[in-house]
Enzyme design. Sequence first.
Site, PDB file in Angstrom:
ATOM      1  N   ASP A 142     -20.805 -19.449   5.159  1.00  0.00           N
ATOM      2  CA  ASP A 142     -22.102 -18.982   4.684  1.00  0.00           C
ATOM      3  C   ASP A 142     -22.226 -19.218   3.189  1.00  0.00           C
ATOM      4  OD1 ASP A 142     -22.567 -18.038   7.234  1.00  0.00           O
ATOM      5  OD2 ASP A 142     -22.040 -15.967   6.764  1.00  0.00           O
TER       6      ASP A 142
ATOM      7  N   GLU B 197     -24.649 -20.233  19.511  1.00  0.00           N
ATOM      8  CA  GLU B 197     -24.650 -21.197  18.410  1.00  0.00           C
ATOM      9  C   GLU B 197     -23.787 -22.415  18.730  1.00  0.00           C
ATOM     10  OE1 GLU B 197     -25.616 -18.489  14.471  1.00  0.00           O
ATOM     11  OE2 GLU B 197     -23.521 -18.924  14.926  1.00  0.00           O
TER      12      GLU B 197
ATOM     13  N   THR C 271     -29.423  -3.556  20.795  1.00  0.00           N
ATOM     14  CA  THR C 271     -29.165  -3.038  19.456  1.00  0.00           C
ATOM     15  C   THR C 271     -30.498  -2.813  18.751  1.00  0.00           C
ATOM     16  OG1 THR C 271     -28.904  -5.284  18.554  1.00  0.00           O
ATOM     17  CG2 THR C 271     -26.921  -4.152  19.312  1.00  0.00           C
TER      18      THR C 271
ATOM     19  N   ASP D 110     -23.099  -8.937  14.753  1.00  0.00           N
ATOM     20  CA  ASP D 110     -21.827  -9.532  15.177  1.00  0.00           C
ATOM     21  C   ASP D 110     -20.689  -8.515  15.080  1.00  0.00           C
ATOM     22  OD1 ASP D 110     -23.134 -11.952  15.547  1.00  0.00           O
ATOM     23  OD2 ASP D 110     -22.722 -12.618  13.505  1.00  0.00           O
TER      24      ASP D 110
END
Length: 293
Positions: free
Chosen positions: A13, A138, A208, A241
């Site tokens: 990231d 992904e 969630t 995650d």
Amino acid sequence: MAAVVVVGSANVDQVFRVDRIPEPGETVLSTGFANARGGKGQNQAVAAARAGASTAFIAAIGDDGFGRLTAEGLAEDGIDSSRLRTLDGPTGTALIAVDPRGENTIIVEAGANGRLAPLDEADRSVIAAASVLVMQLEIPLETVAEAAAAARAGGTTALLNAAPIAELPDALLANLDVLVVNEHEAAHLRSSSGAAELTELVPTVVVTLGAEGAELHRRGGDVVRVPAPRVTAVDATGAGDTFCGAFAAALAEGAEAGDAVRFAVTAASLSVQEHGAVPSIPHRAAIDAALAE
């Protein structure tokens, strides 16, 4: 033998801190920058490992500096990366902007993640030997379907975090035991009758709800609502995650689903209080201490 095996993405990231998320056509200046390990698969593997589960990771990285950073980080977290492929080309990369409220926008370049296919016999053996398999979207959908089928054949609990959202084939859904989605993903997958409808497809569905916690829906059972602790969020990157990895770790330990959701909500609430994806994921001692409060 790993208790949790994660099949999924590994990114690095590139995180920019901004005063506000830019509108289309707008340029804003960053107030800070950092490179950090990420990708939904890697985040979830790290979350499971830090939550106390013996964890294996099936993924692909590039033959570049970001790939080496990823491999070194997995080793530091004690994750079994013997099924990690190193491919020609770049490691997956995410460009992330985070504002002072912890809200973010993310652009992902798949890199090696897009070539994690097919699984081989050694991969299937690792999946079959685990208690819980964790997957996301992904990586190629056919690889996710292969992993779920291997879990079903081996008696391993198969958990899919359906993010980023995509149309899910019936054959894949039939091999799932647990589906984890946020409100937007749930709305995409269901029609008019709410999350309970999803339990007609998958026996256990967890929705969630961000700062509101999570809901557990089980086929034929009552809805269990688990509120989140009230905290000051600085960065929501990787919170979902963290939830998935901690939830899988609790299930692998034999926790009842409602208790596993409570454990995972607590872990996620800790993660939003720190910056970054992998850097913010809490360790077991911190989760246990927060639960005790």
